[in-house]
Design an enzyme around this catalytic site. Structure first.
Site, PDB file in Angstrom:
ATOM      1  N   PHE A 426       0.797  -1.179   0.016  1.00 43.47           N
ATOM      2  CA  PHE A 426       0.006  -0.058   0.015  1.00 43.47           C
ATOM      3  C   PHE A 426       0.888   1.258   0.123  1.00 43.47           C
ATOM      4  O   PHE A 426       0.454   2.340   0.665  1.00 43.47           O
ATOM      5  CB  PHE A 426      -1.033  -0.053   1.163  1.00 43.47           C
ATOM      6  CG  PHE A 426      -1.757  -1.278   1.210  1.00 43.47           C
ATOM      7  CD1 PHE A 426      -2.595  -1.771   0.497  1.00 43.47           C
ATOM      8  CD2 PHE A 426      -1.418  -1.923   2.479  1.00 43.47           C
ATOM      9  CE1 PHE A 426      -3.378  -3.065   0.663  1.00 43.47           C
ATOM     10  CE2 PHE A 426      -1.998  -3.315   2.640  1.00 43.47           C
ATOM     11  CZ  PHE A 426      -3.130  -3.775   1.625  1.00 43.47           C
ATOM     12  N   CYS A 427       1.941   1.265  -0.730  1.00 40.06           N
ATOM     13  CA  CYS A 427       2.796   2.443  -0.830  1.00 40.06           C
ATOM     14  C   CYS A 427       3.183   3.080   0.591  1.00 40.06           C
ATOM     15  O   CYS A 427       3.284   4.132   0.743  1.00 40.06           O
ATOM     16  CB  CYS A 427       2.089   3.503  -1.605  1.00 40.06           C
ATOM     17  SG  CYS A 427       1.629   3.244  -3.442  1.00 40.06           S
ATOM     18  N   ALA A 428       3.442   2.087   1.419  1.00 40.88           N
ATOM     19  CA  ALA A 428       3.997   2.441   2.911  1.00 40.88           C
ATOM     20  C   ALA A 428       4.726   1.349   3.452  1.00 40.88           C
ATOM     21  O   ALA A 428       4.351   0.715   4.386  1.00 40.88           O
ATOM     22  CB  ALA A 428       2.678   2.741   3.983  1.00 40.88           C
TER      23      ALA A 428
END
Length: 563
Positions: A426-428
């Site tokens: 999730f781009c984290a």
């Protein structure tokens, strides 16, 4: 008797108003039909729009969301209503907003400096939309500006390239951040990441220790309003108070917070004031890719524009340039006019439903989802799993299923249940490594991103993220599906794609051939040509017809009032 007299008086007054209105209408139709047509057209659209977005009950009612429940095919050949639980990535658009944009499209034209009717109309609506966006988050229209951007990512990059930094400056952020609210700062200053506890919250005392100027000036404190993985909501105003105490600017990534909670920037005189708030329309049921940066006019005025070109200048010579005042200097080229109009209309829909009502509805669903997932032994929820603590989180719920790769979980949910979720990191990635307690690096979009690591930890998770259109039945179906997956009960024979890491059922692919696409030629409709004629008839030629129409309207009013 008093009530009856009051009602009669109101009726008489209303009748008088109607008669006067229709006398005026008849006069206008006769002597200025163009003005009358415009006014009635606009009034009709206003009435239709108000009717479309007004709530009729205190019970939560969701406006129609396009595509939220359309039919999708399953592996066994059947069709079901899709359950859309991927709202943290992108929400489906409100129908009323989509309809509104279609009504605007015939008048679409570039804004500013055009003298045509359409250009002036779009300019007026564009600036009106800018104020609607600012008002939604409690801006100061004199001291703040609203700058449209494509999304939160572009907004954060705009700020990183606008705020001035000196050598040795620091930026404080958290491990919760989306890459888009972390990476833009890294080329500008030393970025320090505050840790979070098991509930996804930072230690405010640790924040104040990090703000100590003896360690170097903290120029910016940049934090997410709500995590896109754990859903945890940070106390942004308390954090802002500490930031301002030590002379730092407060930047909030509101992408996951603004669509779900009422967010106010607060007055500039308030210690807890938010200096800059960034958010995206595509996460709040807006049909187009648009976002906004709302923040301090003086900071933008002190910096050269991030992008230069048309619209950003006041004067230009062959060897000099004078920049326009914000926000013009920060809007290079033709902006996303329709996008900002759509965002403003979306905000009006959300306000009509009520942000408090949306918040309460989503809290109930989030508590229900946490409660039921907690009952599945093989499921581990990342971050807080307490159904009683939903006031400190939004409805982004990420989880793993013991013994089942997250990519496979997501595939089974889609192909066998018609449930749309998202899986991965999730781009984290820093946060995901912390939550999964692993030091192994992730590689997005690869087989390793969907695999189980050598340490036994899944390299990602599944995320079900709630929107205002979701229902208790959606939650029940999701939990039933996850229960079956946890028990290794699925029908398909899934194989992992070597290039993408996605799990796909053998001998089955979704068929999109009947959906809109580019394989067929567009159907072009050309209006038939008509002979040239006068654009406006002489008064004497149109007088009989319009007078009859006006008299007819007047007679109808008398009949309706006195029958």
């Amino acid at each position: 008797m008093g009530d009856r007299f009051s009602i009669a008086s109101l009726t008489t007054a209303r009748t008088t108003q109607l008669i006067a209105k229709h006398f005026l209408t008849t006069f206008t139709l006769i002597f200025n039909p163009t003005k009358a047509t415009k006014e009635y057209s606009m009034l009709l659209k206003q009435r239709q729009s108000k009717k479309a977005i007004q709530s009729t009950s205190k019970i939560f009612q969701c406006p129609e969301v396009l595509g939220a429940q359309h039919s999708v095919p399953l592996l066994d050949g059947s069709y079901v209503q899709q359950i859309f639980l991927d709202n943290a990535a992108r929400t489906k658009p409100f129908r009323v907003v989509s309809d509104f944009i279609q009504q605007i499209e015939p008048y679409y034209s570039n804004i500013h400096r055009g003298t045509g009717f359409d250009s002036i109309f779009c300019t007026e609506r564009y600036e009106e939309a800018r104020h609607i966006v600012g008002d939604f988050v409690g801006w100061d229209c004199e001291r703040d500006v609203v700058i449209p951007v494509r999304n939160t990512t572009e907004g954060m990059n705009l700020l990183a390239n606008t705020i001035s930094f000196a050598p040795g400056d620091r930026v404080l952020t958290t491990i919760l951040e989306h890459h888009s609210s972390d990476l833009p700062w890294r080329s500008k200053a030393k970025v320090e990441h505050l840790p979070v506890n098991s509930q996804g919250q930072i230690d405010l005392q640790e924040l104040e220790r990090r703000l100590d100027p003896s360690k170097g000036r903290v120029r910016v404190v940049s934090m997410t309003g709500a995590s896109n993985i754990t859903g945890s909501v940070l106390p942004i105003h308390e954090i802002a108070t500490l930031a301002h105490k030590y002379g730092a600017l407060m930047v909030v990534d509101g992408a996951q917070l603004v669509p779900h909670r009422q967010v106010r920037m607060r007055p500039h005189s308030d210690a807890g004031h938010i200096d800059f708030l960034v958010f995206s329309g595509h996460k709040m049921n807006c049909p187009t890719g648009v976002g906004a940066v709302v923040g301090r006019r003086d900071i933008f005025a002190a910096a050269a524009p991030y992008q230069t070109g048309g619209g950003t200048i006041s004067t230009v010579t062959v060897d000099s340039v004078t920049w326009a005042a914000p926000p013009d200097r920060n809007e290079a080229g033709t902006p996303n006019i329709m996008g900002l109009l759509a965002l403003a209309r979306t905000i009006q829909v959300l306000e009509s439903v009520g942000m408090d009502a949306i918040d309460a509805h989503e809290r109930e669903l989030t508590a229900l989802l946490l409660e039921k997932l907690n009952r599945i032994p093989q499921v581990k929820i990342l971050g807080s799993s307490d159904p009683e603590a939903v006031e400190k989180r939004v409805g982004a719920v990420s989880f793993t299923v013991e013994g089942v790769p997250h990519g496979l979980v997501a595939a089974v949910l889609s192909y066998e249940w018609g449930i749309a979720v998202r899986n991965g990191t999730f781009c984290a990635q820093p946060l995901m490594k912390h939550l999964l307690n692993t030091n192994e690096d992730f590689i997005c979009g690869s087989k390793s991103d969907n695999a189980t690591s050598s340490s036994g930890n899944s390299s990602g998770a599944v995320r079900a993220s709630l929107g205002l259109h979701n229902t208790e039945q959606d939650i029940e179906t999701l939990v039933k599906a996850v229960t079956c997956i946890a028990q290794k009960q699925w029908k398909g024979n899934y194989e992992q794609d070597a290039a993408t890491g996605e799990y796909l059922p053998g001998n089955f692919r979704f068929d999109f051939s009947l959906l809109p696409g580019f394989s067929t030629d567009p159907m072009i409709h050309c209006p038939a040509s008509t002979p040239t004629r006068e654009r406006r008839l002489p008064l004497i030629d149109r007088l009989p017809l319009i007078t009859a129409g006006g008299i007819g309207a007047l007679v109808t009013t008398f009949w309706a009032c006195f029958r």
